[in-house]
Design an enzyme around this catalytic site. Structure first.
Site, PDB file in Angstrom:
ATOM      1  N   PRO A 116       0.685  -1.197  -0.161  1.00 13.60           N
ATOM      2  CA  PRO A 116      -0.067   0.153  -0.158  1.00 13.60           C
ATOM      3  C   PRO A 116       0.935   1.395   0.086  1.00 13.60           C
ATOM      4  O   PRO A 116       2.197   1.191   0.442  1.00 13.60           O
ATOM      5  CB  PRO A 116      -0.837  -0.048   1.252  1.00 13.60           C
ATOM      6  N   GLU A 117       0.149   2.522  -0.374  1.00 16.66           N
ATOM      7  CA  GLU A 117       1.031   3.658  -0.552  1.00 16.66           C
ATOM      8  C   GLU A 117       0.348   4.645   0.644  1.00 16.66           C
ATOM      9  O   GLU A 117      -0.447   4.098   1.293  1.00 16.66           O
ATOM     10  CB  GLU A 117       1.110   4.296  -1.907  1.00 16.66           C
TER      11      GLU A 117
ATOM     12  N   HIS B 279      -0.810 -16.559   7.101  1.00 13.53           N
ATOM     13  CA  HIS B 279       0.232 -15.663   7.089  1.00 13.53           C
ATOM     14  C   HIS B 279       0.208 -14.484   8.056  1.00 13.53           C
ATOM     15  O   HIS B 279       0.647 -13.427   7.941  1.00 13.53           O
ATOM     16  CB  HIS B 279       0.433 -15.151   5.649  1.00 13.53           C
TER      17      HIS B 279
ATOM     18  N   ARG C 172       3.805 -11.982   1.616  1.00 16.55           N
ATOM     19  CA  ARG C 172       5.153 -12.011   1.123  1.00 16.55           C
ATOM     20  C   ARG C 172       6.278 -11.496   2.054  1.00 16.55           C
ATOM     21  O   ARG C 172       7.398 -11.692   1.766  1.00 16.55           O
ATOM     22  CB  ARG C 172       5.135 -11.097   0.021  1.00 16.55           C
TER      23      ARG C 172
ATOM     24  N   ARG D  71      17.485  18.542 -11.444  1.00 13.79           N
ATOM     25  CA  ARG D  71      17.542  17.225 -11.474  1.00 13.79           C
ATOM     26  C   ARG D  71      17.274  16.684 -12.970  1.00 13.79           C
ATOM     27  O   ARG D  71      16.141  17.108 -13.427  1.00 13.79           O
ATOM     28  CB  ARG D  71      16.387  16.487 -10.454  1.00 13.79           C
TER      29      ARG D  71
END
Length: 278
Positions: free
Chosen positions: A2-3, A93, A112, A156
């Site tokens: 997730p973000e 899990h 994971r 940049r």
């Protein structure tokens, strides 16, 4: 995944349902989840304590404890924090389980096993969780102005998507929301960050705020793999509003005259409209 939006939704769930409740007992299954210290350290650090607040920096959840320590949860790719009634079947899990006073359990579930649970001393945060100190400004917590963003992009040569993905530049954005933000700002992902005009940077700044706010209001994005859900197991719905992410070959929701294209950037799928973004 997730973000920032998904982590913020989980943070609000912790604030509403977990803060102020004593952690009666802690169980650790997979040692990899507590690899920063040890199972014994996490069990000892959490048992008998109470979260006094629920905080977030970028994609990290940080909760101070009444013991003086703090706990950091990093969900990474597939981690979930889930709240359920005591005795409910734990999903596969479930690597850390915290039994709460009042009859619920808080689970850290991570298929994971890239995620982490870390109990640390806030006075030694720079040593024990140094990644927190390296984070750039958080768009929701810090006063990230358009001028500040422009300063971070100036000179940049790196593509703008790469800069936005860099957590030391701006904390919290990942692959989904960089694509959505760049589309909203009409900026192509491979444009050199330092080449953006002041007008484009202003549009980018506005898009970061609006996209993140809309995503949080919708409970975040739950993709087909369903790896993200909120604290009570509820999926987000912002994926239904995605303008480009995951919409390869579909009509652009802005111009309606072009279709969304998928490209590769830094080993990731990147979605954009070749007509709207330049």
């Amino acid at each position: 995944m997730p973000e920032l939006p998904e982590v913020e939704v989980v943070r609000r769930g912790l604030e509403d349902h977990v803060v102020g409740r004593r952690i009666v007992r802690v169980e650790v299954g997979r040692p990899r989840t507590v690899r920063r210290t040890s199972a014994e350290a996490v069990i000892a650090g959490l048992s008998g304590t109470t979260m006094t607040a629920a905080g977030r920096r970028g994609k990290y959840l940080v909760a101070p404890l009444d013991s003086g320590d703090a706990v950091m949860f990093h969900l990474r790719m597939s981690g979930q924090l889930r709240l359920a009634a005591r005795g409910a079947p734990r999903p596969p899990h479930t690597h850390v389980a915290m039994v709460l006073a009042g009859g619920d359990e808080l689970w850290f579930v991570d298929p994971r096993t890239f995620g982490e649970v870390v109990v640390f001393d806030p006075l030694r945060a720079a040593v024990e969780v140094p990644e927190l100190a390296r984070l750039g400004p958080d768009p929701l917590l810090d006063e990230l102005t358009a001028a500040m963003l422009r300063a971070r992009l100036r000179d940049r040569a790196r593509p703008i998507k790469g800069v936005l993905l860099d957590q030391q530049a701006v904390a919290g954005l990942g692959n989904i929301y960089t694509d959505e933000v760049l589309h909203a700002a009409r900026v192509r992902f491979e444009r050199p960050a330092g080449a953006l005009t002041a007008r484009q940077v202003a549009a980018l700044h506005a898009a970061i705020g609006s996209v993140l706010a809309a995503a949080i209001a919708a409970g975040g994005s739950t993709l087909a793999d369903a790896q993200y859900v909120g604290l009570s197991g509820q999926p987000g719905t912002y994926q239904e509003q995605h303008r480009v992410y995951g919409r390869e070959g579909q009509a652009c929701r802005r111009c309606r005259r072009s279709t969304v294209v998928r490209a590769r950037y830094a080993g990731r799928s990147t979605f954009f409209c070749p007509r709207c973004q330049s």
